[in-house]
Design a protein around this motif. Structure first.
Motif, mmCIF file in Angstrom:
data_model
loop_
_atom_site.group_PDB
_atom_site.id
_atom_site.type_symbol
_atom_site.label_atom_id
_atom_site.label_comp_id
_atom_site.label_asym_id
_atom_site.label_seq_id
_atom_site.Cartn_x
_atom_site.Cartn_y
_atom_site.Cartn_z
ATOM 1 N N PRO A 278 0.804 -1.286 0.115
ATOM 2 C CA PRO A 278 -0.037 -0.066 -0.028
ATOM 3 C C PRO A 278 0.767 1.335 -0.056
ATOM 4 C CG PRO A 278 -0.251 -1.137 1.993
ATOM 5 C CD PRO A 278 0.676 -2.052 1.318
ATOM 6 N N LEU A 279 2.218 1.153 0.282
ATOM 7 C CA LEU A 279 3.136 2.431 0.106
ATOM 8 C C LEU A 279 3.604 2.534 -1.173
ATOM 9 C CD1 LEU A 279 4.664 1.983 3.687
ATOM 10 C CD2 LEU A 279 2.624 3.208 3.168
ATOM 11 N N VAL B 44 11.311 -5.108 -16.329
ATOM 12 C CA VAL B 44 11.974 -3.886 -15.424
ATOM 13 C C VAL B 44 11.583 -4.318 -14.031
ATOM 14 C CG1 VAL B 44 12.824 -1.711 -15.212
ATOM 15 C CG2 VAL B 44 12.453 -2.493 -17.372
ATOM 16 N N GLN B 45 12.607 -4.576 -13.299
ATOM 17 C CA GLN B 45 11.972 -4.791 -11.840
ATOM 18 C C GLN B 45 12.933 -4.023 -10.925
ATOM 19 O OE1 GLN B 45 12.627 -9.137 -10.815
ATOM 20 N NE2 GLN B 45 14.651 -8.954 -10.862
ATOM 21 N N PHE B 46 12.480 -3.910 -9.505
ATOM 22 C CA PHE B 46 13.123 -3.287 -8.580
ATOM 23 C C PHE B 46 14.071 -4.282 -7.681
ATOM 24 C CE2 PHE B 46 9.859 0.001 -8.675
ATOM 25 C CZ PHE B 46 10.711 1.073 -9.219
ATOM 26 N N TYR C 124 12.889 1.431 0.338
ATOM 27 C CA TYR C 124 12.258 0.059 0.691
ATOM 28 C C TYR C 124 11.202 -0.134 1.200
ATOM 29 C CZ TYR C 124 17.696 -1.205 0.326
ATOM 30 O OH TYR C 124 18.695 -1.340 0.025
ATOM 31 N N ALA C 125 10.721 0.673 2.175
ATOM 32 C CA ALA C 125 9.414 0.506 2.764
ATOM 33 C C ALA C 125 8.238 0.648 1.467
ATOM 34 C CB ALA C 125 9.068 1.495 3.614
ATOM 35 N N LEU C 126 8.404 1.512 0.495
ATOM 36 C CA LEU C 126 7.402 1.943 -0.616
ATOM 37 C C LEU C 126 6.863 0.370 -1.235
ATOM 38 C CD1 LEU C 126 8.639 4.979 -1.936
ATOM 39 C CD2 LEU C 126 6.931 4.704 -0.299
ATOM 40 N N VAL C 127 7.959 -0.603 -1.356
ATOM 41 C CA VAL C 127 7.620 -1.747 -1.888
ATOM 42 C C VAL C 127 7.353 -2.944 -1.124
ATOM 43 C CG1 VAL C 127 8.935 -1.240 -4.230
ATOM 44 C CG2 VAL C 127 10.091 -2.317 -2.145
#
Length: 194
Positions: A99-100, A120-122, A173-176
């Motif tokens: 959700p972030l 394309v990935q993180f 990091y927290a966003l994913v």
């Protein structure tokens, strides 16, 4: 259709949520369902959003919902269904339990849409994040190939295709982060409130 966008957003919401015990996309954070955050992060970047889930509760969002073509086969099946129904070459894929996630972060993936990558990935903390990624529509063929071999792991798909990986900054990091347990949900709620 706005040619500039010409991108489909695909939200994977078909997981079993076994660790959480309830439908993750419908969990609330600040009185808003998780999936609403995914929708809002995608909307400025895409022409259409597709939710991949067999749960009709998602129909309240007024967004096209499709079901897995090959049921009970994990995220590869969800991705396969979403890409099959997509009408665009470029597809931003997200899971309903992060959700972030922000529009700004997803834009980083789109910087590479003209390159000849399938995916394309993180990457965060040394781990790749194939559930927040840009997929070309042509990846659906490889998804089907793997599913017919009863292979459900997304990492197998990623390793079989031309993939670019972008490292995230520590503060991103927290966003994913995926919310998989009640503890994860409590931690994220506390982080937002403080």
């Amino acid at each position: 259709m706005n040619k500039e966008k010409d991108i489909t957003g695909i939200i994977l919401a078909g997981g079993k949520s076994s660790r959480m015990g309830k439908e993750k996309g419908l969990l609330l954070l600040n009185n808003k369902p998780f999936i609403q955050y995914s929708i809002e992060a995608l909307q400025p970047l895409v022409n259409q959003i597709i939710i991949v889930s067999s749960n009709t509760d998602y129909d309240v969002f007024g967004i096209k919902r499709v079901e897995d073509i090959i049921p009970d086969s994990g995220p590869v099946a969800g991705l396969h269904a979403g890409l099959t129904h997509s009408k665009t070459e470029n597809n931003l894929v997200v899971s309903c339990d992060a959700p972030l996630l922000t529009t700004t972060l997803l834009e980083k993936l789109l910087h590479y849409k003209k390159e000849d990558n399938d995916i394309v990935q993180f990457e965060a903390e040394g781990k790749t994040i194939p559930l927040t990624a840009l997929y070309k529509k042509r990846c659906s063929h490889k998804c089907l190939e793997l599913l017919l071999l009863e292979e459900r792991r997304l990492r197998k798909l990623v390793s079989a295709l031309q993939t670019k990986t972008i490292s995230l900054l520590k503060k991103e990091y927290a966003l994913v982060a995926n919310i998989n347990t009640i503890e994860d949900l409590k931690a994220i709620t506390n982080a937002i409130e403080h």
